[in-house]
Design a protein around this motif. Structure first.
Motif, PDB file in Angstrom:
ATOM      1  N   GLU A  44      11.754  53.800 -51.419  1.00  0.00           N
ATOM      2  CA  GLU A  44      13.267  53.606 -51.128  1.00  0.00           C
ATOM      3  C   GLU A  44      13.959  54.924 -51.302  1.00  0.00           C
ATOM      4  O   GLU A  44      15.041  55.041 -51.339  1.00  0.00           O
ATOM      5  CB  GLU A  44      13.769  52.293 -51.692  1.00  0.00           C
ATOM      6  CG  GLU A  44      13.034  50.931 -51.257  1.00  0.00           C
ATOM      7  CD  GLU A  44      13.579  50.087 -52.036  1.00  0.00           C
ATOM      8  OE1 GLU A  44      14.694  49.934 -52.209  1.00  0.00           O
ATOM      9  OE2 GLU A  44      13.136  49.005 -51.963  1.00  0.00           O
ATOM     10  N   ASP A  48       9.821  58.683 -48.857  1.00  0.00           N
ATOM     11  CA  ASP A  48       9.188  57.854 -48.015  1.00  0.00           C
ATOM     12  C   ASP A  48       9.259  58.549 -46.486  1.00  0.00           C
ATOM     13  O   ASP A  48      10.451  58.706 -46.183  1.00  0.00           O
ATOM     14  CB  ASP A  48       9.848  56.646 -47.915  1.00  0.00           C
ATOM     15  CG  ASP A  48       9.343  55.447 -46.883  1.00  0.00           C
ATOM     16  OD1 ASP A  48       8.800  55.941 -45.793  1.00  0.00           O
ATOM     17  OD2 ASP A  48       9.547  54.469 -47.090  1.00  0.00           O
ATOM     18  N   LEU A  51      11.377  56.801 -43.760  1.00  0.00           N
ATOM     19  CA  LEU A  51      12.541  56.678 -43.965  1.00  0.00           C
ATOM     20  C   LEU A  51      13.230  58.000 -43.705  1.00  0.00           C
ATOM     21  O   LEU A  51      14.184  57.943 -43.203  1.00  0.00           O
ATOM     22  CB  LEU A  51      12.901  56.531 -45.620  1.00  0.00           C
ATOM     23  CG  LEU A  51      14.361  56.029 -46.118  1.00  0.00           C
ATOM     24  CD1 LEU A  51      15.152  55.142 -45.288  1.00  0.00           C
ATOM     25  CD2 LEU A  51      14.478  56.068 -47.585  1.00  0.00           C
ATOM     26  N   ARG A  52      12.621  58.916 -44.061  1.00  0.00           N
ATOM     27  CA  ARG A  52      13.048  60.495 -43.746  1.00  0.00           C
ATOM     28  C   ARG A  52      13.003  60.791 -42.360  1.00  0.00           C
ATOM     29  O   ARG A  52      14.010  61.235 -41.721  1.00  0.00           O
ATOM     30  CB  ARG A  52      12.169  61.420 -44.460  1.00  0.00           C
ATOM     31  CG  ARG A  52      12.707  62.778 -44.584  1.00  0.00           C
ATOM     32  CD  ARG A  52      12.194  63.641 -45.604  1.00  0.00           C
ATOM     33  NE  ARG A  52      11.100  64.294 -45.022  1.00  0.00           N
ATOM     34  CZ  ARG A  52      10.250  64.971 -45.600  1.00  0.00           C
ATOM     35  NH1 ARG A  52      10.317  65.169 -46.852  1.00  0.00           N
ATOM     36  NH2 ARG A  52       8.935  65.640 -45.008  1.00  0.00           N
ATOM     37  N   ARG A  55      15.771  59.166 -40.413  1.00  0.00           N
ATOM     38  CA  ARG A  55      17.121  59.499 -40.885  1.00  0.00           C
ATOM     39  C   ARG A  55      17.860  60.161 -39.588  1.00  0.00           C
ATOM     40  O   ARG A  55      17.155  61.188 -39.308  1.00  0.00           O
ATOM     41  CB  ARG A  55      17.285  60.187 -41.891  1.00  0.00           C
ATOM     42  CG  ARG A  55      18.569  60.719 -42.471  1.00  0.00           C
ATOM     43  CD  ARG A  55      18.338  61.647 -43.569  1.00  0.00           C
ATOM     44  NE  ARG A  55      19.773  62.297 -43.964  1.00  0.00           N
ATOM     45  CZ  ARG A  55      20.430  63.062 -43.494  1.00  0.00           C
ATOM     46  NH1 ARG A  55      19.879  63.919 -42.354  1.00  0.00           N
ATOM     47  NH2 ARG A  55      21.616  63.642 -43.766  1.00  0.00           N
ATOM     48  N   PRO A 124      20.033  57.850 -48.299  1.00  0.00           N
ATOM     49  CA  PRO A 124      18.949  57.597 -49.026  1.00  0.00           C
ATOM     50  C   PRO A 124      19.064  58.524 -50.185  1.00  0.00           C
ATOM     51  O   PRO A 124      19.107  59.893 -49.819  1.00  0.00           O
ATOM     52  CB  PRO A 124      17.849  57.526 -48.334  1.00  0.00           C
ATOM     53  CG  PRO A 124      17.979  57.788 -47.023  1.00  0.00           C
ATOM     54  CD  PRO A 124      19.469  57.997 -46.671  1.00  0.00           C
TER      55      PRO A 124
END
Length: 160
Positions: A44, A48, A51-52, A55, A124
């Motif tokens: 999280e 990750d 996730l990156r 973005r 994040p």
């Protein structure tokens, strides 16, 4: 315990340190500056890659922007983590944008000051550590619940 990190991130790092699962990865591409950056592998966070990669590219704090000379002779600033079309419009090489992330926003988020955008998006966090994570075992043995900055400095200086 002193720490600039948000308490839940500090706890996640300590939990992984205690159970031996804390890993640190040198990411040769993460930093928009082109220098390798050591990223703590914590779920999280920007460690990750999904996730990156998901973005939206944005560089709105701009602490790591680099200067360039505009066609007019004036100085401009660009960042390899900003939107690709913006970076290339400023004369940046698109190849320099691959894998780059906004360290500024991620690091600020890790101390609880992450931006929340009007659409509800929350930045994040990005956690960084040095290479010597394994060498923290003796410090952890002395201070199982964590340590203060003074205790860490005493340990580093061989006084504790």
């Amino acid at each position: 315990m002193e720490s600039g990190l948000s308490p839940h991130l500090r706890e996640a790092l300590m939990t992984r340190l205690i159970d031996g699962s804390l890993r640190n990865r040198t990411d040769p591409l993460a930093s928009p500056t082109g220098f390798p950056f050591k990223v703590a592998q914590v779920p999280e966070t920007m460690a990750d890659h999904d996730l990156r990669d998901g973005r939206e590219r944005l560089c709105d704090l701009g602490y790591l922007r680099t200067p360039y000379v505009r066609d007019t002779g004036a100085i401009g600033y660009r960042c390899a983590a900003e939107p690709i079309h913006v970076y290339t419009r400023k004369g940046g090489d698109e190849a320099n944008t691959t894998g780059r992330t906004c360290l500024c926003n991620g690091l600020v988020s890790s101390i609880g000051l992450g931006q929340t955008r009007p659409d509800g998006y929350e930045e994040p966090p990005l956690l960084t550590l040095g290479d010597e994570v394994a060498s923290l075992a003796p410090l952890l043995a002395r201070h199982a619940a964590g340590w203060s900055a003074d205790e860490a400095l005493d340990w580093l200086l061989g006084e504790g």
